[in-house]
Design an enzyme around this catalytic site. Structure first.
Site, PDB file in Angstrom:
ATOM      1  N   ASP A  46       0.817  -1.214   0.000  1.00 32.25           N
ATOM      2  CA  ASP A  46       0.000   0.000   0.000  1.00 32.25           C
ATOM      3  C   ASP A  46       0.849   1.262   0.000  1.00 32.25           C
ATOM      4  OD1 ASP A  46      -1.908  -1.931   0.348  1.00 32.25           O
ATOM      5  OD2 ASP A  46      -2.520  -1.292   2.349  1.00 32.25           O
ATOM      6  N   ASP A  91      -2.626   5.307  -2.946  1.00 32.42           N
ATOM      7  CA  ASP A  91      -2.014   4.140  -2.326  1.00 32.42           C
ATOM      8  C   ASP A  91      -1.334   3.377  -3.457  1.00 32.42           C
ATOM      9  OD1 ASP A  91      -3.055   4.786   0.153  1.00 32.42           O
ATOM     10  OD2 ASP A  91      -4.049   2.854   0.466  1.00 32.42           O
ATOM     11  N   HIS A 109      -7.684  -0.191  -3.756  1.00 29.47           N
ATOM     12  CA  HIS A 109      -6.661  -1.143  -4.200  1.00 29.47           C
ATOM     13  C   HIS A 109      -7.167  -2.032  -5.335  1.00 29.47           C
ATOM     14  CE1 HIS A 109      -4.950  -0.609   0.100  1.00 29.47           C
ATOM     15  NE2 HIS A 109      -4.846   0.484  -0.644  1.00 29.47           N
ATOM     16  N   ASP A 122      -5.760  -4.767  -6.377  1.00 30.79           N
ATOM     17  CA  ASP A 122      -5.245  -6.142  -6.382  1.00 30.79           C
ATOM     18  C   ASP A 122      -6.208  -7.216  -5.882  1.00 30.79           C
ATOM     19  OD1 ASP A 122      -4.888  -5.145  -3.839  1.00 30.79           O
ATOM     20  OD2 ASP A 122      -2.760  -5.680  -3.685  1.00 30.79           O
ATOM     21  N   CYS A 167      -0.729  -7.990  -0.904  1.00 31.17           N
ATOM     22  CA  CYS A 167      -0.729  -6.806  -0.032  1.00 31.17           C
ATOM     23  C   CYS A 167       0.436  -6.780   0.954  1.00 31.17           C
ATOM     24  CB  CYS A 167      -2.012  -6.763   0.792  1.00 31.17           C
ATOM     25  SG  CYS A 167      -3.486  -6.522  -0.170  1.00 31.17           S
TER      26      CYS A 167
HETATM   27  O1  DAV Z   1     -12.170  -6.946  -1.780  1.00 30.47           O
HETATM   28  O2  DAV Z   1     -11.981  -5.745  -0.033  1.00 30.47           O
HETATM   29  C1  DAV Z   1      -9.145  -5.758  -1.018  1.00 30.47           C
HETATM   30  C2  DAV Z   1      -7.913  -5.164  -1.656  1.00 30.47           C
HETATM   31  C3  DAV Z   1      -6.744  -5.353  -0.778  1.00 30.47           C
HETATM   32  N1  DAV Z   1      -5.583  -4.593  -1.186  1.00 30.47           N
HETATM   33  C4  DAV Z   1     -11.600  -6.077  -1.144  1.00 30.47           C
HETATM   34  C5  DAV Z   1     -10.394  -5.410  -1.747  1.00 30.47           C
END
Ligand code: DAV
Length: 361
Positions: A117, A195, A244, A246, A346
């Site tokens: 992040d 981020d 994010h 990912d 992450c």
């Molecule tokens: O599905 O809550 C999580 C992304 C983590 N970097 C979600 C996204």
């Protein structure tokens, strides 16, 4: 020739998500603290956890979960070390100390668990991200000894302009359902914020999502600093609470793209000759509370090489899916780490992969 040799010797060398992994920073859970429930936190946290955040800002997360997650991170680190991957860890800096700027104060930080992040690695450069959560204002401090060392060994290191995170940075009237249509995200365009985990790298092409923590100003700042060798593409998503990229768009290796089944509005045109598959349903874990994410962390995998992927050991659908797609799967138990909002992608910053800058499209 001389130049090629120099590039190969760089301490920092990471252009994509799949080249053979040589060195990686793995986060830790030291003094993990519940962040203040500010507007950007509110916009991205699971609805059923909001009262937990409201009641516990500045306090430690339940310590049983923290120590179990710590153990899993240590085992993951040892597993990577045994595969001859150099693993680096952050230094232990307290997160539960209140702090302030001339403009605001907050009861504490968050954690050093998710270097993805805060650190954006592009080629031989590490960029410290200007994160939008006030609780993450000093998050890169725990990584500074590593950043200094990488710089001294020939890497490039910059920090994006430190954001002020004034009230003007946040939009209390953000759209909790369709921010991608109304363009009402939790962060305004007052100053650049992003981020690093809203970016994902495929060599010369880098994909980014605008989110409740990453604004256009931040995306433009990255574009202007990484130079003409790269093109940044903003993805067309339909995520109600984006933070994010990912668990939405995961390029696994040249020719194979993993996507969330519903979050993308269109698949970026660059991938037209790639095989694109939708992620299978995550494992249901009744009673297993995820403080900071959805269960789609099942997609948050880490490639050790173009053919080997680390998947959460309990994600049976994902393991079978990856195997049938031709990958070797390394299952690692992360059921406690995922409570804190991230899985293998992450918790890592892959500072060195064996490979060079290429175009994959
Ligand atoms: O599905 O809550 C999580 C992304 C983590 N970097 C979600 C996204």
């Amino acid at each position: 020739m001389q130049m090629e040799t120099d590039i190969k010797n760089h301490m920092i060398n990471s252009f994509n998500e799949w080249d053979p992994l040589e060195e990686v920073i793995v986060g830790d859970m030291f003094d993990a603290t519940v962040p203040e429930l500010d507007i950007a936190v509110r916009a991205t946290m699971p609805e059923d956890q909001i009262s937990f955040f409201a009641a516990n800002a500045g306090k430690e997360f339940p310590s049983g979960y923290v120590s179990k997650a710590s153990e899993e991170l240590d085992i993951f680190s040892e597993t990577l070390s045994k595969l001859d991957i150099v693993v680096r860890r952050p230094s232990k800096i307290r997160k539960s100390t209140p702090y302030s700027t001339p403009h605001w104060q907050t009861p504490g930080g968050l954690y050093s668990a998710m270097p993805r992040d805060s650190l954006l690695v592009i080629g031989d450069l590490i960029i410290e991200a200007p994160m939008a959560w006030r609780s993450r204002y000093f998050e890169t401090d725990a990584f500074r000894p590593l950043l200094k060392e990488y710089f001294q060994k020939g890497g490039k290191w910059i920090a994006a302009p430190k954001p002020q995170l004034l009230d003007e940075t946040f939009n209390p009237h953000y759209d909790p359902e369709t921010p991608y249509l109304t363009d009402r995200y939790a962060v305004t365009e007052f100053e650049p914020t992003f981020d690093a985990a809203d970016f994902i790298r495929c060599g010369r092409d880098i994909f980014v999502q605008k989110s409740h923590v990453t604004n256009d100003f931040g995306i433009e700042w990255v574009r202007s600093h990484i130079g003409r060798a790269y093109t940044i593409h903003k993805i067309d998503h339909r995520d109600a609470g984006p933070m994010h990229i990912d668990a939405t768009l995961m390029p696994l290796c040249p020719g194979k793209l993993l996507i969330h089944p519903t979050r993308l509005n269109t698949i970026p045109a660059q991938f037209k000759n790639w095989e694109v598959r939708k992620a299978p349903l995550p494992t249901e874990r009744p009673g297993h509370n995820l403080y900071m994410s959805t269960s789609w962390l099942s997609m948050n995998v880490l490639m050790l090489s173009p053919d080997t992927v680390v998947v959460e050991a309990g994600e049976r659908n994902m393991i079978a899916f990856m195997e049938s797609w031709g990958f070797n799967v390394l299952p690692v138990n992360f059921r406690n780490v995922i409570r804190f909002g991230g899985a293998f992608h992450c918790v890592t910053a892959d500072v060195r992969r064996r490979g060079e800058l290429q175009s994959y499209f």
